[in-house]
Design an enzyme around this catalytic site. Structure first.
Site, PDB file in Angstrom:
ATOM      1  N   LYS A 117       0.688  -1.145  -0.093  1.00  0.00           N
ATOM      2  CA  LYS A 117       0.116   0.126   0.032  1.00  0.00           C
ATOM      3  C   LYS A 117       0.755   1.218  -0.006  1.00  0.00           C
ATOM      4  O   LYS A 117       0.720   2.329  -0.585  1.00  0.00           O
ATOM      5  CB  LYS A 117      -1.084  -0.015   1.372  1.00  0.00           C
ATOM      6  CG  LYS A 117      -1.816  -1.198   1.334  1.00  0.00           C
ATOM      7  CD  LYS A 117      -3.184  -1.167   1.099  1.00  0.00           C
ATOM      8  CE  LYS A 117      -3.768  -2.469   0.531  1.00  0.00           C
ATOM      9  NZ  LYS A 117      -4.846  -2.590   0.383  1.00  0.00           N
ATOM     10  N   LYS A 159      -3.229   3.373   9.631  1.00  0.00           N
ATOM     11  CA  LYS A 159      -3.188   2.098   9.146  1.00  0.00           C
ATOM     12  C   LYS A 159      -1.716   1.442   9.059  1.00  0.00           C
ATOM     13  O   LYS A 159      -0.922   2.105   8.880  1.00  0.00           O
ATOM     14  CB  LYS A 159      -3.528   2.428   7.348  1.00  0.00           C
ATOM     15  CG  LYS A 159      -5.017   2.819   7.288  1.00  0.00           C
ATOM     16  CD  LYS A 159      -5.121   3.142   5.771  1.00  0.00           C
ATOM     17  CE  LYS A 159      -6.397   2.649   5.547  1.00  0.00           C
ATOM     18  NZ  LYS A 159      -6.542   2.932   3.828  1.00  0.00           N
ATOM     19  N   GLY A 166      -9.273  -4.260   5.020  1.00  0.00           N
ATOM     20  CA  GLY A 166      -9.970  -3.731   6.066  1.00  0.00           C
ATOM     21  C   GLY A 166      -9.250  -3.918   7.464  1.00  0.00           C
ATOM     22  O   GLY A 166      -9.946  -3.504   8.521  1.00  0.00           O
ATOM     23  N   LYS A 202      -6.328  10.639   6.103  1.00  0.00           N
ATOM     24  CA  LYS A 202      -7.613  11.488   6.364  1.00  0.00           C
ATOM     25  C   LYS A 202      -8.624  10.400   5.727  1.00  0.00           C
ATOM     26  O   LYS A 202      -8.722   9.693   4.893  1.00  0.00           O
ATOM     27  CB  LYS A 202      -7.427  12.538   5.484  1.00  0.00           C
ATOM     28  CG  LYS A 202      -8.672  13.578   6.045  1.00  0.00           C
ATOM     29  CD  LYS A 202      -8.692  15.035   4.795  1.00  0.00           C
ATOM     30  CE  LYS A 202     -10.246  15.547   4.976  1.00  0.00           C
ATOM     31  NZ  LYS A 202     -10.486  16.282   6.496  1.00  0.00           N
ATOM     32  N   LYS A 237     -18.237  -5.389  -1.924  1.00  0.00           N
ATOM     33  CA  LYS A 237     -19.415  -4.874  -2.801  1.00  0.00           C
ATOM     34  C   LYS A 237     -20.584  -5.704  -2.990  1.00  0.00           C
ATOM     35  O   LYS A 237     -20.461  -6.867  -2.997  1.00  0.00           O
ATOM     36  CB  LYS A 237     -18.803  -4.544  -3.893  1.00  0.00           C
ATOM     37  CG  LYS A 237     -17.294  -3.557  -3.959  1.00  0.00           C
ATOM     38  CD  LYS A 237     -16.552  -3.739  -5.177  1.00  0.00           C
ATOM     39  CE  LYS A 237     -15.170  -2.836  -4.834  1.00  0.00           C
ATOM     40  NZ  LYS A 237     -14.276  -3.047  -5.748  1.00  0.00           N
ATOM     41  N   GLU A 289      -5.953   2.313  -4.191  1.00  0.00           N
ATOM     42  CA  GLU A 289      -5.257   0.909  -4.304  1.00  0.00           C
ATOM     43  C   GLU A 289      -5.410   0.598  -5.816  1.00  0.00           C
ATOM     44  O   GLU A 289      -6.172   1.048  -6.566  1.00  0.00           O
ATOM     45  CB  GLU A 289      -5.325  -0.103  -3.308  1.00  0.00           C
ATOM     46  CG  GLU A 289      -6.836  -0.754  -3.261  1.00  0.00           C
ATOM     47  CD  GLU A 289      -6.988  -1.729  -2.395  1.00  0.00           C
ATOM     48  OE1 GLU A 289      -6.504  -1.830  -1.336  1.00  0.00           O
ATOM     49  OE2 GLU A 289      -7.714  -2.748  -2.555  1.00  0.00           O
ATOM     50  N   ASN A 291      -5.915  -2.842  -7.988  1.00  0.00           N
ATOM     51  CA  ASN A 291      -5.990  -4.628  -8.033  1.00  0.00           C
ATOM     52  C   ASN A 291      -5.182  -5.112  -9.154  1.00  0.00           C
ATOM     53  O   ASN A 291      -5.833  -4.752 -10.212  1.00  0.00           O
ATOM     54  CB  ASN A 291      -7.517  -4.926  -7.808  1.00  0.00           C
ATOM     55  CG  ASN A 291      -8.088  -4.328  -6.349  1.00  0.00           C
ATOM     56  OD1 ASN A 291      -7.245  -4.592  -5.400  1.00  0.00           O
ATOM     57  ND2 ASN A 291      -9.197  -3.854  -6.455  1.00  0.00           N
ATOM     58  N   ARG A 293      -5.461  -7.390 -11.010  1.00  0.00           N
ATOM     59  CA  ARG A 293      -6.329  -8.864 -11.563  1.00  0.00           C
ATOM     60  C   ARG A 293      -7.431  -8.505 -11.892  1.00  0.00           C
ATOM     61  O   ARG A 293      -7.993  -7.365 -12.198  1.00  0.00           O
ATOM     62  CB  ARG A 293      -6.458  -9.912 -10.267  1.00  0.00           C
ATOM     63  CG  ARG A 293      -7.359  -8.873  -9.266  1.00  0.00           C
ATOM     64  CD  ARG A 293      -7.860  -9.885  -7.922  1.00  0.00           C
ATOM     65  NE  ARG A 293      -8.012  -8.920  -7.008  1.00  0.00           N
ATOM     66  CZ  ARG A 293      -9.323  -8.246  -6.532  1.00  0.00           C
ATOM     67  NH1 ARG A 293     -10.320  -8.481  -7.684  1.00  0.00           N
ATOM     68  NH2 ARG A 293      -9.550  -7.548  -5.577  1.00  0.00           N
ATOM     69  N   VAL A 296     -14.421  -9.150  -9.710  1.00  0.00           N
ATOM     70  CA  VAL A 296     -15.634  -9.571  -9.866  1.00  0.00           C
ATOM     71  C   VAL A 296     -16.527  -8.717 -10.637  1.00  0.00           C
ATOM     72  O   VAL A 296     -17.388  -9.420 -11.393  1.00  0.00           O
ATOM     73  CB  VAL A 296     -16.278  -9.811  -8.382  1.00  0.00           C
ATOM     74  CG1 VAL A 296     -17.803 -10.325  -8.451  1.00  0.00           C
ATOM     75  CG2 VAL A 296     -15.531 -10.349  -7.549  1.00  0.00           C
TER      76      VAL A 296
END
Lengths: 466, 80
Positions: A117, A159, A166, A202, A237, A289, A291, A293, A296
């Site tokens: 990240k 983080k 998460g 933030k 999602k 971020e 992804n 790949r 879905v």
């Protein structure tokens, strides 16, 4: 090198989707499966199937050695990882290449760079992509962290650099809160991830989740516009759309171009998604971020652009250039996808696997149902609860919602409990009709606007899942 | 004295421990009360606590840790 055969290192609906794309390209398919998946649809559709181990994913779909062994024995040219499982595992991508095969996705180096990240955030910043205000990378020193947080304001997130999905996130509302939580967060991250590195961001309180589909061939990269995925429950999602209906055109252009700039800067090869938070009130977007790949929700993009993303991934992995240029890619109409899960919305969305006794799929122009179900199939309890995705395409969003309502009513899955009633309720909702939602819309809505009985027989605490 | 069965209400994977490094919820031979947790069932990536549902002594587990189970399968027996 042209790919003549592929092994699918996944299961469920995405395995079926990959097999269909491969067949359309005249490619031989080899499907791996766990002992619990011997009768799944992808096994029936593939040219060959290989049992790679017991039901537990750690012993089958996450077992790198077994999968490479199966691929070598079957003599395939390439491996498609789908989503989840090993799809964003750089070690796996490297092992595939080391074994003399093609990994259908970006290089192992690109996966590890963009999967970190903090590193991804600095790649984004270098490519001129706006990032969420916060620390520029890791902050180990509390005094420095304090200075950053005075700048960004509250609420803010602490983080874990090695966290994800998460996990390893703390939200602080005051400086006092921050002083107390920062050392704890460092100790916790060290214990949980073996890496105490932290960064600060933030909190954007009312944000939309907007993401850009990109395709790269290692030299060139294009975007296929954006998806809106703000309707989420527990960070998963539930319903996705393309395009994002309330995004102004100038912002859409800047957003999509920034995603292309980012992936071009790393010579990206394959399909990828650059995720953003969009703050509608101030008209700003921020990178979250990448992804690395297929996702879905890729079908909504396919419906509005006419591009087969999975076929394109396979062609590019085989060494071809992108089959489209940016100028060829245009938005046409609106698409919505509903994730149909085996979950009981009247019992706190408790997973409800079972046997499909009857299946009726809606049909018609602009209606697509991506699934691995068939009548008589028993959905095993060992994997995630996604049964299928109903995707509807129409000329505009209003027509799309109408068509979706009809399609949902025509979709009959008997023998197990599904989330079809939730989607029907969303279809009828005024705020959804206006597109007036954000990432924290759905959970309170479920409390106030959705009417299931709440009597979960078991206490549910969900694992942070992919 | 009779044997009482503790059945799994769900299909999935049965775990005797709250996490891989932790101690078992209940050791073999222990006594249990109705409300005590004897294990977890993982179904579709979510975890559900399984309470004994019956009170009894000398619990005997019939399913090992991390083993797949079907709904209605007997997980353990107790003496009552």
């Amino acid at each position: 090198m042209t790919i003549r055969s592929i092994l699918i290192a996944n299961r469920g609906e995405i395995a079926v989707r990959i097999i269909r794309a491969a067949k359309a390209l005249g490619i031989r398919t080899v499907q791996v499966h766990s002992a619990a998946d011997a009768d799944m649809l992808a096994v029936k559709l593939a040219d060959e199937a290989v049992d790679i181990g017991p039901p537990a994913a750690a012993k089958s779909y996450l077992n790198v050695e077994k999968i490479i062994e199966a691929a070598k024995a079957a003599g395939v040219d390439a491996i498609h990882p789908g989503y989840g499982f090993l799809s964003e595992n750089a070690e796996f991508a490297r092992a595939v290449v080391d074994a003399g095969m093609i990994f259908i996705g970006p290089s192992a180096d690109a996966i590890s760079l963009l999967g970190d990240k903090v590193a991804a955030r600095s790649v984004a910043a270098k490519a001129g992509v706006p990032t969420v205000p916060g620390s520029d990378g890791r902050v180990d020193d509390i005094a420095l962290a304090r200075a950053i947080i005075e700048e960004t304001g509250f609420p803010a997130m602490i983080k874990a650099a090695a966290g994800g999905g998460g996990r390893g996130i703390r939200i602080v509302d005051t400086m006092e809160d921050f002083e107390r939580q920062f050392p704890q967060a460092a100790a916790e991250a060290k214990a949980a991830f073996g890496d105490g590195g932290l960064y600060i961001e933030k909190v954007i309180t009312k944000a939309r989740h907007v993401e850009v589909q990109v395709l790269g061939d290692g030299e060139n990269a294009v975007h296929c516009f954006e998806r809106e995925c703000s309707l989420q429950r527990r960070r998963q999602k539930v319903w996705e759309e393309a395009p994002s209906c309330r995004l102004p055109d100038d912002i859409r252009k800047a957003l999509c171009e920034s995603a292309v700039a980012l992936v071009k800067s790393v010579g990206y090869k394959g399909a990828g998604t650059v995720e953003y938070l969009y703050d509608e009130d101030v008209g700003e977007f921020y990178f979250i971020e990448v992804n690395t790949r297929i996702q879905v929700e890729h079908p909504v993009t396919e419906m509005v652009t006419g591009i087969d993303l999975v076929q394109e991934m396979i062609r590019v992995a085989g060494g071809e250039r992108l089959s489209v240029t940016q100028g060829d890619i245009a938005l046409s109409g609106h698409a919505i996808e509903c994730r149909i899960n085996a979950e009981d919305s009247a019992k706190g969305f408790m997973p409800a696997p079972g046997t499909v006794t009857k299946l009726v799929e809606p049909e018609g122009a602009g209606i697509r149902f991506d699934t691995f179900l068939y009548e008589g199939y028993t959905v095993p309890p060992f994997y995630d609860s996604l049964l299928g995705k109903l995707i509807v395409h129409a000329e505009n969003r209003e027509d799309c919602l109408k068509k979706l309502k009809t399609a949902l009513s025509g979709l009959k899955i008997e023998g197990l409990v599904t989330t079809i009633p939730l989607h029907l309720a969303l279809c009828r909702d005024d705020a959804v009709a206006k597109g007036a939602f954000h990432t924290r819309f759905l959970e309170p809505w479920l409390e106030t606007h959705f009417n299931p009985q709440t009597s979960s027989p078991a206490k549910v605490y969900e694992e942070a899942s992919s | 004295m009779s044997k009482l069965e503790i059945k799994s209400p769900l299909p999935g994977t049965f775990y005797r421990k709250p996490s891989p490094d932790a101690a078992s919820f209940k050791e073999d031979g222990a006594a249990v009360t109705e409300k005590e947790t004897i294990g977890l069932i993982e179904v579709m990536k979510s975890f559900h606590e399984i309470s004994a549902g019956v009170a009894g002594a000398n619990i005997t587990f019939l399913v090992d840790d991390a083993e797949p189970v079907i709904a209605g399968q007997v997980l353990a027996e107790v003496e009552a």
